[in-house]
Enzyme design. Structure first.
Site, PDB file in Angstrom:
ATOM      1  N   SER A 192      30.227  33.252   8.935  1.00  0.00           N
ATOM      2  CA  SER A 192      30.175  32.045   7.780  1.00  0.00           C
ATOM      3  C   SER A 192      30.348  30.814   8.670  1.00  0.00           C
ATOM      4  CB  SER A 192      31.070  32.135   6.781  1.00  0.00           C
ATOM      5  OG  SER A 192      30.579  31.452   5.443  1.00  0.00           O
ATOM      6  N   ASP A 442      23.086  38.876   1.569  1.00  0.00           N
ATOM      7  CA  ASP A 442      23.805  37.759   1.508  1.00  0.00           C
ATOM      8  C   ASP A 442      23.248  36.448   1.240  1.00  0.00           C
ATOM      9  OD1 ASP A 442      25.920  35.665   2.091  1.00  0.00           O
ATOM     10  OD2 ASP A 442      25.665  36.029   4.360  1.00  0.00           O
ATOM     11  N   HIS A 467      27.707  39.555   3.233  1.00  0.00           N
ATOM     12  CA  HIS A 467      28.368  38.414   3.917  1.00  0.00           C
ATOM     13  C   HIS A 467      29.226  39.069   5.306  1.00  0.00           C
ATOM     14  CE1 HIS A 467      28.799  34.062   4.316  1.00  0.00           C
ATOM     15  NE2 HIS A 467      29.999  34.152   4.351  1.00  0.00           N
TER      16      HIS A 467
END
Length: 510
Positions: A192, A442, A467
């Site tokens: 991320s 995601d 994710h």
């Protein structure tokens, strides 16, 4: 961020990511929704969670300079926390690698216990494992406390990606010097916002790290590089693929909630229906809470049970839609939504009532980052999204940031500093040794690098991935595609290390 994210984080981000300031293109009876989720959980009693230490590491602290770009003699310092495990490290004599996870927008232990891939491959490589914490998060607070660090725009001005990357660079350089390990190669990891930092650090400090695995890193989610409606379209498609009726129920629920709130004693009844600890002040607060849950579900739609953001079953969106669709006959839309959302917020059944604004993972700093440099425009399309339709309203966004922090966002700064436009051309000629991994379930994948750029800048795209699925601990339930993807990542990292050692050997033999 209740005003936005990512971790991230994003940023999330890391988060992920951002403050939501949107202008409505719907009739006035449709309330605006919080369009920028952040990583956090909502519980009845907000307390700092205790992370189960399933991996062995020591907790240490490094004296870090607050401002790396000042030469003043009186620049303050702060203690940067880091986690270290060197039990598998083969040492300097063998040029053993150092695996460094780029800490993102939250407590570093939270990321450490959810990044099993790094821990699992360390013995194979004879690698040292490091998890340095991002400044202004967790225990790495300048000025001695969170209260002082977050006091105003002056103290928060040192919370930037540029300063964080400099922290990592100084930290690893000093650590290697102290261990007489200057020749040991460093490989970066991150998910991320942490994945963004890993990719950016490889580009900005190529002499410090030989490669980076950037998982679910939305480095293209800025300015007009990708369509602003991408994030919410991906979330919506994840619900629609499970059930058209579930998608439709959620899409129609926003007006149903507004109508319910406008009735006499409506907010009190909604508070009771959704088992809230405090009575709602506005239906907007409930909208934000629901919007966040749907977005997080899109991120963590893993095929097996997890406990990353919240305790969830495998395929959690499927379970949410099952609860919505199979509600008793005669159930209202509002009741159906509560049944579904309880899968996210109360799957274990342990929560008696819900708070709408707690932050157990300590990610609130992302609000500041989103109001300064992490400006990720997002919107919601009327036809393709299950969320209310909105266009990104930069003027409103800017006004909110001035009100909350007395700062003006700089929406073009990240692309000026790290790039993003024409990424294929730029990285093909000026970058190397980066793995961009993304799962198409995601919603952040829409801002990721989804195709190979060169032989050494590789995109690994998983149709069923969520994710940073690849960074999570391996399980007996891992699908074949995930096992194969991790094997590919290991092979690429082995190639980087072999190439590095060959070049070092050739240099010394000259």
């Amino acid at each position: 961020m209740e005003s936005p994210a990512v971790s991230f984080l994003l940023f999330l981000l890391i988060t992920t990511v951002l403050l939501p300031y949107l202008s409505s293109s719907e009739p006035s009876n449709v309330f605006p929704a919080n369009k920028h989720p952040r990583f956090l959980g909502k519980h009845s009693h907000p307390i700092k969670p205790k992370y189960q230490q399933q991996y062995r590491y020591e907790t240490r602290y490094f004296s870090q300079q607050l401002d790396h770009f000042s030469f003043s003699d009186d620049v303050p310092r702060f203690r940067q926390r880091y986690l270290i495990n060197n039990e598998y490290w083969a040492g300097p004599s063998r040029l053993a690698p150092i695996f460094l996870y780029c800490g993102n927008e939250g407590d570093i232990e939270w990321f450490a216990v959810n990044t099993g891939f790094l821990w699992e491959i360390a013995p194979r490589f004879g690698a040292m494992v490091l998890f340095p914490e991002h400044r202004f998060y967790g225990e790495s607070m300048p000025y001695g406390s969170r209260e002082e660090a977050y006091k105003n725009a002056t103290t928060l001005s040192y919370l930037t990606a540029e300063q964080a990357l400099a922290d990592f660079a100084v930290f690893i350089t000093e650590l290697k010097r102290n261990l007489s390990a200057e020749g040991c190669p460093v490989v970066l990891f991150g998910g991320s916002y942490g994945g963004m930092l890993a990719a950016w650090m490889r580009l900005k400090y190529p002499h410090i790290a030989i490669g980076a695995l950037a998982s679910s890193a939305p480095i293209l989610q800025f300015e007009d590089i990708v369509p602003p409606e991408t994030f919410y379209n991906i979330v919506s498609n994840s619900f629609k693929r499970e059930s058209n009726s579930c998608f439709d129920t959620i899409k129609h629920s926003w007006n149903a909630l507004t109508s319910a709130a406008q009735r006499e004693d409506g907010l009190r009844q909604l508070s009771k229906t959704f088992h809230l600890c405090r009575e709602l002040k506005s239906v907007q607060d409930l909208s934000d809470w629901l919007d966040s849950a749907y977005s997080y579900l899109g991120m963590v739609n893993y095929p097996y049970p997890t406990n990353f953001l919240m305790p969830l079953p495998g395929h959690p969106i499927r379970e949410v839609c099952r609860k919505i669709d199979n509600s008793p006959d005669g159930s209202s839309i509002v009741d159906r939504i509560f049944n579904g959302i309880s899968v996210y917020y109360n799957y274990t059944g342990d929560v008696d009532c819900f708070e709408l604004d707690d932050d157990p993972h300590g990610m609130d700093g992302w609000n500041w980052q989103a109001c300064t440099e992490m400006v990720m425009p997002m919107s919601s399309d009327r036809d393709t999204s299950m969320f209310p339709a909105y266009d990104f309203d930069y003027s409103a966004y800017q006004e909110e940031c001035r009100r909350d922090y007395q700062v003006t966002p700089r929406p073009r700064w990240i692309t000026t500093e790290f790039g993003g436009h024409d990424i294929e051309h730029v990285l093909k000629f000026f970058g190397s040794n980066i793995i961009f991994s993304n799962g198409l379930l995601d919603p952040w994948s829409g801002g990721g690098v989804l195709k190979n750029i060169s032989e050494t800048i590789v995109a690994l795209v998983a149709e069923e991935g969520a994710h940073h699925t690849d960074l999570r601990p391996s399980t007996t339930e891992d699908p074949d595609w995930l096992v194969e993807q991790r094997a590919t990542e290991i092979k690429l990292i082995e190639g980087w290390l072999d190439s590095y050692r060959q070049k070092i050997k050739a240099t010394f033999n000259m």
